[in-house]
Motif scaffolding. Structure first.
Motif, PDB file in Angstrom:
ATOM      1  N   GLY A 315     -10.094 -38.698 -45.260  1.00 37.42           N
ATOM      2  CA  GLY A 315     -10.497 -37.738 -46.288  1.00 37.42           C
ATOM      3  C   GLY A 315     -11.699 -36.922 -45.828  1.00 37.42           C
ATOM      4  N   ASN A 316     -12.678 -37.581 -45.232  1.00 34.98           N
ATOM      5  CA  ASN A 316     -13.863 -36.870 -44.739  1.00 34.98           C
ATOM      6  C   ASN A 316     -13.474 -35.820 -43.699  1.00 34.98           C
ATOM      7  OD1 ASN A 316     -15.389 -38.513 -46.324  1.00 34.98           O
ATOM      8  ND2 ASN A 316     -16.385 -39.624 -44.671  1.00 34.98           N
ATOM      9  N   ILE A 317     -12.545 -36.201 -42.807  1.00 35.00           N
ATOM     10  CA  ILE A 317     -12.145 -35.269 -41.751  1.00 35.00           C
ATOM     11  C   ILE A 317     -11.370 -34.087 -42.339  1.00 35.00           C
ATOM     12  CG2 ILE A 317     -10.732 -35.062 -39.664  1.00 35.00           C
ATOM     13  CD1 ILE A 317     -11.493 -38.087 -39.225  1.00 35.00           C
ATOM     14  N   THR A 319     -11.585 -32.970 -45.406  1.00 35.80           N
ATOM     15  CA  THR A 319     -12.517 -32.148 -46.187  1.00 35.80           C
ATOM     16  C   THR A 319     -13.233 -31.157 -45.274  1.00 35.80           C
ATOM     17  OG1 THR A 319     -12.857 -34.053 -47.578  1.00 35.80           O
ATOM     18  CG2 THR A 319     -14.412 -32.261 -47.864  1.00 35.80           C
ATOM     19  N   ASN A 320     -13.686 -31.638 -44.119  1.00 35.87           N
ATOM     20  CA  ASN A 320     -14.342 -30.739 -43.168  1.00 35.87           C
ATOM     21  C   ASN A 320     -13.398 -29.631 -42.728  1.00 35.87           C
ATOM     22  OD1 ASN A 320     -16.750 -32.070 -43.172  1.00 35.87           O
ATOM     23  ND2 ASN A 320     -16.363 -33.228 -41.309  1.00 35.87           N
ATOM     24  N   ALA A 321     -12.132 -30.013 -42.459  1.00 37.91           N
ATOM     25  CA  ALA A 321     -11.151 -29.022 -42.015  1.00 37.91           C
ATOM     26  C   ALA A 321     -11.001 -27.938 -43.092  1.00 37.91           C
ATOM     27  CB  ALA A 321      -9.822 -29.710 -41.742  1.00 37.91           C
ATOM     28  N   ILE A 322     -10.904 -28.380 -44.351  1.00 39.82           N
ATOM     29  CA  ILE A 322     -10.744 -27.407 -45.452  1.00 39.82           C
ATOM     30  C   ILE A 322     -11.996 -26.534 -45.561  1.00 39.82           C
ATOM     31  CG2 ILE A 322     -10.570 -27.210 -47.966  1.00 39.82           C
ATOM     32  CD1 ILE A 322      -8.831 -29.822 -47.783  1.00 39.82           C
ATOM     33  N   GLU A 323     -13.154 -27.173 -45.450  1.00 39.75           N
ATOM     34  CA  GLU A 323     -14.403 -26.414 -45.575  1.00 39.75           C
ATOM     35  C   GLU A 323     -14.595 -25.421 -44.428  1.00 39.75           C
ATOM     36  OE1 GLU A 323     -16.875 -29.796 -48.131  1.00 39.75           O
ATOM     37  OE2 GLU A 323     -17.268 -29.571 -45.993  1.00 39.75           O
ATOM     38  N   SER A 324     -13.896 -25.670 -43.302  1.00 38.55           N
ATOM     39  CA  SER A 324     -14.039 -24.732 -42.174  1.00 38.55           C
ATOM     40  C   SER A 324     -13.157 -23.497 -42.361  1.00 38.55           C
ATOM     41  CB  SER A 324     -13.702 -25.439 -40.862  1.00 38.55           C
ATOM     42  OG  SER A 324     -12.312 -25.541 -40.716  1.00 38.55           O
ATOM     43  N   THR A 367     -24.077 -28.110 -40.728  1.00 38.65           N
ATOM     44  CA  THR A 367     -24.313 -26.671 -40.622  1.00 38.65           C
ATOM     45  C   THR A 367     -24.068 -26.021 -41.977  1.00 38.65           C
ATOM     46  OG1 THR A 367     -22.029 -26.510 -39.870  1.00 38.65           O
ATOM     47  CG2 THR A 367     -23.724 -26.441 -38.176  1.00 38.65           C
ATOM     48  N   LYS A 368     -23.887 -26.883 -42.987  1.00 37.58           N
ATOM     49  CA  LYS A 368     -23.568 -26.361 -44.323  1.00 37.58           C
ATOM     50  C   LYS A 368     -24.779 -26.433 -45.237  1.00 37.58           C
ATOM     51  CE  LYS A 368     -19.122 -28.334 -43.440  1.00 37.58           C
ATOM     52  NZ  LYS A 368     -18.308 -29.524 -43.620  1.00 37.58           N
ATOM     53  N   ASN A 369     -24.856 -25.443 -46.152  1.00 39.32           N
ATOM     54  CA  ASN A 369     -25.996 -25.423 -47.073  1.00 39.32           C
ATOM     55  C   ASN A 369     -26.067 -26.678 -47.930  1.00 39.32           C
ATOM     56  OD1 ASN A 369     -27.023 -23.034 -46.242  1.00 39.32           O
ATOM     57  ND2 ASN A 369     -25.776 -21.811 -47.672  1.00 39.32           N
ATOM     58  N   LEU A 374     -23.223 -36.605 -43.224  1.00 36.69           N
ATOM     59  CA  LEU A 374     -22.931 -38.039 -43.153  1.00 36.69           C
ATOM     60  C   LEU A 374     -21.432 -38.335 -43.062  1.00 36.69           C
ATOM     61  CD1 LEU A 374     -25.440 -39.390 -45.839  1.00 36.69           C
ATOM     62  CD2 LEU A 374     -25.671 -39.484 -43.366  1.00 36.69           C
ATOM     63  N   GLY A 375     -20.617 -37.307 -43.325  1.00 33.28           N
ATOM     64  CA  GLY A 375     -19.163 -37.525 -43.403  1.00 33.28           C
ATOM     65  C   GLY A 375     -18.570 -38.030 -42.102  1.00 33.28           C
ATOM     66  N   ILE A 376     -18.887 -37.344 -41.000  1.00 31.12           N
ATOM     67  CA  ILE A 376     -18.306 -37.746 -39.719  1.00 31.12           C
ATOM     68  C   ILE A 376     -18.917 -39.054 -39.240  1.00 31.12           C
ATOM     69  CG2 ILE A 376     -18.066 -37.078 -37.293  1.00 31.12           C
ATOM     70  CD1 ILE A 376     -16.215 -35.586 -39.141  1.00 31.12           C
TER      71      ILE A 376
HETATM   72 MG    MG Z   1     -18.125 -33.311 -44.306  1.00 27.57          MG
END
Ligand code: MG
Ligand code: ADP
Length: 415
Positions: A315-317, A319-324, A367-369, A374-376
């Protein structure tokens, strides 16, 4: 003739020093506390060399420094090591030098073994001075025992030789025990250093945690205060929603934090990879309508671990993909089965710079506001706890692929 007493004893001393040095180097290279087996191997080799360069005083009476590695290993590593080395010494003496007066050698070493075994516990706790003194006494008495037999067997020993025979073993003993103490101190220092590093990580975590939680909670508090003053129901509702968002954010940070402070090992279970990933995708999909999901998952593949942690990691990975991909894009989730299972999650997002790739998984790197960084790290800890590997490939403005390699669970059921 006395030249060779000196040469042989100094050679012996050199072997002991080299042995100690190699022992320290071994420790430095492996970072592990040396096992009894390693101690026995190092000591036996040193003892073998000492016996090979033993000096003959009279028939059956030989002098060398083989007792020093025996003392050190016995006192620092206990009676088991001591007993094995005693047997080794007697065997080496028998096979290399011969059987002459072997009963006296056995008696001498057996009595010394008993004394060392009795003192080994107290020795470790003693101060350096006491250790040196103890070693001097025991080395001196063994030397005297040795010389006494030389005397009984009418060994011709000059005054110089007497001096060498008494002084060199004593000096060698004192220097060896000092070096051993130095190595021990260094080992301890290294251990506390790494503990210090751990403490630093913990205090950084704690500092960031309170920071990360205080911010959203402070904003929640602010909105709740505004609610009190606001008359308009609609605006009130908006403030309450904003305030709930802050609480949500704080809860999220705490959850993420709990993943890696959770030190109680839970029982691991068989996880159906496809099943878990599908469950996760169903949860995530509705929240990311601007993203198209593509997946090709294999049936019947299981890994070992805790299912909820595995889902959290994936899920963490994701989420990062979606946020990118704030402006939309595609996520591809794939599975390859070789010796292990490799799960890949690719996105067509903003990608990462080399510096970002290098820092991937570093605590608090974000790198996000509103990122926690901590996710990765949590994902990495989960993957490692499942004895797996996590890797990332990324190109700026093209996309990122995160690959997770896990061992397959042992088959327990048919199929
Ligand atoms: Mg994350
Ligand atoms: P956070 O998401 O809170 O920033 P993470 O530990 O999840 O923290 O991620 C750390 C950083 O790694 C992100 O801030 C981002 O810079 C980078 N990163 C991780 N995954 C991706 C991805 N799929 N695409 C681009 N950058 C990523």
């Amino acid at each position: 003739m006395h030249d060779s007493v000196l040469t042989n004893l100094l050679m012996n001393f050199l072997f002991i020093l080299v042995g100690l040095l190699l022992f320290a180097l071994y420790y430095d290279a492996t970072k592990k506390h040396p096992s009894k087996r390693i101690v026995i191997i190092f000591s036996t080799v040193t003892i073998l060399l000492c016996v090979m360069f033993s000096h003959k005083l009279a028939n059956g009476v030989y002098v060398d420094l083989r007792r020093i590695p025996f003392f050190l290993a016995s006192l620092y590593f206990g009676p088991v090591v001591s007993f094995v080395l005693m047997v080794m010494i007697i065997a080496l003496r028998y096979f290399i030098i011969g059987s002459g007066l072997i009963h006296l050698v056995i008696l001498n070493y057996f009595v010394t073994f008993l004394i060392l075994a009795a003192f080994s516990k107290g020795f470790l706790r003693a101060k350096k001075k006491v250790k040196v003194l103890f070693m001097i006494i025991i080395c001196f008495s063994m030397t005297m025992f040795n010389l006494l037999f030389g005397y009984i067997h009418q060994a011709e020993i000059t005054v110089d030789e007497y001096l060498y025979l008494v002084l060199i073993p004593l000096a060698a003993t004192v220097i060896s025990v000092m070096i051993t103490e130095m190595i021990r101190k260094l080992m301890e220092l290294k251990k506390t250093l790494s503990q210090h590093e751990k403490l630093q990580v913990v205090s950084r975590l704690a500092a960031s945690l309170s920071h990360e939680i205080r911010n959203p909670l402070t904003s929640s508090k602010g909105f709740l205060q505004l609610v009190q003053e606001e008359k308009d129901i609609k605006t009130q509702k908006e403030f309450i929603e904003l305030s709930l968002k802050g609480i949500d954010q704080a809860t999220h940070v705490i959850e993420e934090y709990l993943t890696f402070t959770n030190s109680t090992p839970e029982k691991s279970e068989r996880i159906d990879v496809k099943d878990s990933l599908m469950e996760l995708i169903e949860i995530i999909k509705p929240k990311a309508t601007h993203i198209s999901f593509r997946y090709q998952l294999l049936d019947g593949i299981h890994v070992e671990g805790q299912r909820h942690n595995f889902i959290k990691c994936m899920g963490n990975i994701m989420t990062n993909a979606i946020e990118s991909m704030p402006r939309g894009g595609q996520i591809s989730i794939g599975m390859v089965e070789k010796e292990n299972v490799i799960i890949s999650i690719s996105d067509s997002g903003i990608g990462m710079t080399d510096e970002q790739i290098r820092r991937f998984g570093e605590p608090f790197f974000t790198t996000k506001n509103e990122g926690t960084g901590l996710g990765i790290m949590a994902a990495t800890i989960i993957v490692h706890s499942m004895k797996g590997k996590i890797e990332v490939e990324s190109e700026l403005n093209k996309g990122t692929t995160v690959m997770i390699e896990l061992q397959r669970a042992i088959k327990t059921e048919a199929g």
